[in-house]
Design a protein around this motif. Structure first.
Motif, mmCIF file in Angstrom:
data_model
loop_
_atom_site.group_PDB
_atom_site.id
_atom_site.type_symbol
_atom_site.label_atom_id
_atom_site.label_comp_id
_atom_site.label_asym_id
_atom_site.label_seq_id
_atom_site.Cartn_x
_atom_site.Cartn_y
_atom_site.Cartn_z
ATOM 1 N N LEU A 189 0.687 -1.183 -0.077
ATOM 2 C CA LEU A 189 0.083 -0.001 0.068
ATOM 3 C C LEU A 189 0.803 1.248 0.073
ATOM 4 C CD1 LEU A 189 -2.551 -0.955 2.740
ATOM 5 C CD2 LEU A 189 -2.744 -1.384 0.244
ATOM 6 N N ARG A 190 0.327 2.323 -0.491
ATOM 7 C CA ARG A 190 0.873 3.461 -0.312
ATOM 8 C C ARG A 190 0.683 4.190 1.192
ATOM 9 N NH1 ARG A 190 -2.330 4.084 -5.142
ATOM 10 N NH2 ARG A 190 -1.136 4.497 -7.000
ATOM 11 N N PRO A 191 1.559 4.880 1.517
ATOM 12 C CA PRO A 191 1.416 5.076 3.128
ATOM 13 C C PRO A 191 0.071 5.619 3.528
ATOM 14 C CG PRO A 191 3.570 5.992 2.210
ATOM 15 C CD PRO A 191 2.829 5.517 1.111
ATOM 16 N N HIS A 192 -0.483 6.453 2.733
ATOM 17 C CA HIS A 192 -1.607 6.931 3.104
ATOM 18 C C HIS A 192 -2.869 6.104 3.215
ATOM 19 C CE1 HIS A 192 -2.579 7.660 -1.017
ATOM 20 N NE2 HIS A 192 -3.931 7.596 -0.799
ATOM 21 N N GLU A 193 -2.794 4.718 2.388
ATOM 22 C CA GLU A 193 -3.748 3.918 2.136
ATOM 23 C C GLU A 193 -3.918 2.973 3.304
ATOM 24 O OE1 GLU A 193 -3.289 3.507 -2.969
ATOM 25 O OE2 GLU A 193 -2.464 2.086 -1.517
ATOM 26 N N ILE A 194 -3.007 3.158 4.134
ATOM 27 C CA ILE A 194 -2.813 2.246 5.310
ATOM 28 C C ILE A 194 -4.373 2.478 6.104
ATOM 29 C CG2 ILE A 194 -2.263 2.151 7.824
ATOM 30 C CD1 ILE A 194 0.698 2.538 6.537
ATOM 31 N N PHE A 195 -4.768 3.910 5.989
ATOM 32 C CA PHE A 195 -6.168 4.377 6.713
ATOM 33 C C PHE A 195 -7.241 4.154 5.819
ATOM 34 C CE2 PHE A 195 -2.437 6.784 8.247
ATOM 35 C CZ PHE A 195 -2.291 6.684 9.433
ATOM 36 N N TYR A 196 -7.159 3.682 4.877
ATOM 37 C CA TYR A 196 -8.186 3.415 3.754
ATOM 38 C C TYR A 196 -8.514 2.063 3.439
ATOM 39 C CZ TYR A 196 -8.476 8.673 3.758
ATOM 40 O OH TYR A 196 -8.534 9.834 3.793
ATOM 41 N N VAL A 197 -8.109 1.199 4.186
ATOM 42 C CA VAL A 197 -8.404 -0.296 4.149
ATOM 43 C C VAL A 197 -9.866 -0.475 4.755
ATOM 44 C CG1 VAL A 197 -8.109 -2.663 4.635
ATOM 45 C CG2 VAL A 197 -6.038 -1.130 4.276
ATOM 46 N N THR A 198 -10.845 -0.878 3.513
ATOM 47 C CA THR A 198 -12.255 -0.653 3.820
ATOM 48 C C THR A 198 -12.709 -2.145 4.225
ATOM 49 O OG1 THR A 198 -12.841 -1.331 1.401
ATOM 50 C CG2 THR A 198 -12.913 1.069 2.357
ATOM 51 N N ASP A 199 -11.895 -3.376 3.847
ATOM 52 C CA ASP A 199 -12.340 -4.624 4.194
ATOM 53 C C ASP A 199 -10.886 -5.356 4.471
ATOM 54 O OD1 ASP A 199 -15.208 -5.366 3.910
ATOM 55 O OD2 ASP A 199 -14.859 -4.723 1.882
#
Length: 339
Positions: A189-199
């Motif tokens: 993941l990109r660093p910010h995507e850590i906070f946008y895992v939906t499932d």
């Protein structure tokens, strides 16, 4: 003033808020800030304020106001990004508006840096949104001499081995940050995507993520496969929890928060693959593994690129070394089999 008996990250105990005690609005701001600080892993960063903010109307603030309006009209999310930073910088200029000042400002940035490219982009929008004119020859030459290449290949020495990744994440004592970096390592993941895992990981280890990174007609949502399912169990990522965050924070700010946290672990000696190790290295390790680990080498470039949320073109430019190595191995295997 805010006093922290346990000290902030820089060792200080007191920080100034710059708020007035006789202002009701400032009291509301102070209460909100204190609540946010109590939940933050990096409370000191919440006290940072733009330095040297313009205190009065000037010809330069008039110029940047037109630029800001133009960016809003285009529907660009520019606040918290390079344009926002540039507007604050230009607002500090003194005297009359003159192209030479902006030209010097552009030239102050290294010609091979991302900052030089960003400043040229700001100049381009200033030319479109105002009556400003700059020398066309200067602009052409400056663009030609700017050598920043965002798609240059990743250096192998910057990519951590599986042993390095495992050691790093195993030694993170904070459960939420262990999950955060574990998700980044397993799914690239990109660093910010850590906070946008939906499932979180399903029975096959796949996750869903809404990257908030949308360009053109591309969706920010995607399904991502794991590169190592044993790591899912090792760090119990099916029950992962990540650090609390403000949902209104930009992707850039969230990414900066992750990068700052990894930098702290690097100072503690947990990042052993490089003296300048970054959180993005975990994403690069995912890509490299997809091209070199036997159980993943059947994947095509387009599949890997889709998992990582970028185009085949970008993927190929970044990871040429590993793609070529994979192709050479495949060709050698076919020859050995007489195919």
């Amino acid at each position: 003033m805010v006093r922290n008996p346990q000290r902030f990250e820089d060792g200080s105990q007191v920080r100034s808020l710059g708020l007035r005690v006789d202002s009701a609005k400032d009291w509301e701001k102070a209460l909100t800030l204190i609540c946010e600080m109590s939940r933050s892993d990096d409370p000191l960063s919440l006290l940072e304020r733009p330095k040297n903010a313009p205190a009065q109307f000037t010809p330069w603030t008039c110029l940047t106001a037109q630029l800001a309006h133009f960016l809003d009209q285009k529907g660009l999310k520019w606040r918290g990004q390079a344009y926002d930073r540039h507007i604050r910088q230009i607002n500090q200029f003194k005297g009359k508006v003159h192209p030479a000042k902006l030209q010097r400002w552009v030239e102050e940035a290294d010609s091979s840096s991302r900052d030089r490219q960003d400043r040229l982009a700001t100049i381009s929008y200033l030319l479109k949104s105002t009556e400003l004119e700059v020398d066309s020859k200067w602009l052409m030459v400056t663009k030609e001499l700017s050598r920043y290449d965002p798609d240059s290949s990743i250096k192998p020495q910057d990519v951590p081995s599986d042993a390095h990744v495992q050691s790093f994440i195993d030694n993170i004592s904070n459960r939420e940050w262990q999950c955060a970096f574990g998700l980044q390592a397993v799914y690239g993941l990109r660093p910010h995507e850590i906070f946008y895992v939906t499932d979180l990981p399903d029975e096959d280890g796949f996750i869903e993520v809404d990257s908030q990174k949308v360009k053109g007609n591309q969706s920010g949502w995607r399904t991502v496969m794991p590169r190592r399912t044993d790591w899912i169990d090792r760090w119990n990522l099916r029950e992962a929890t990540v650090p609390a965050h403000d949902p209104d924070m930009s992707a850039k700010d969230l990414g900066h928060r992750v990068s700052t946290e990894l930098r702290r672990y690097r100072i503690k000696g947990l990042v052993r693959w490089s003296d300048t190790g970054r959180s993005y290295d975990l994403r690069h390790a995912y890509a490299a593994a997809c091209h070199t680990q036997p159980h993943l080498m059947h994947l095509e470039v387009r599949e890997i690129a889709r998992n990582m949320g970028h185009t085949e073109k970008i993927h190929t430019k970044h990871y040429t070394r590993w793609i070529e190595k994979k192709n050479l191995k495949a060709a050698a295997k076919r020859r050995s089999m007489g195919l």
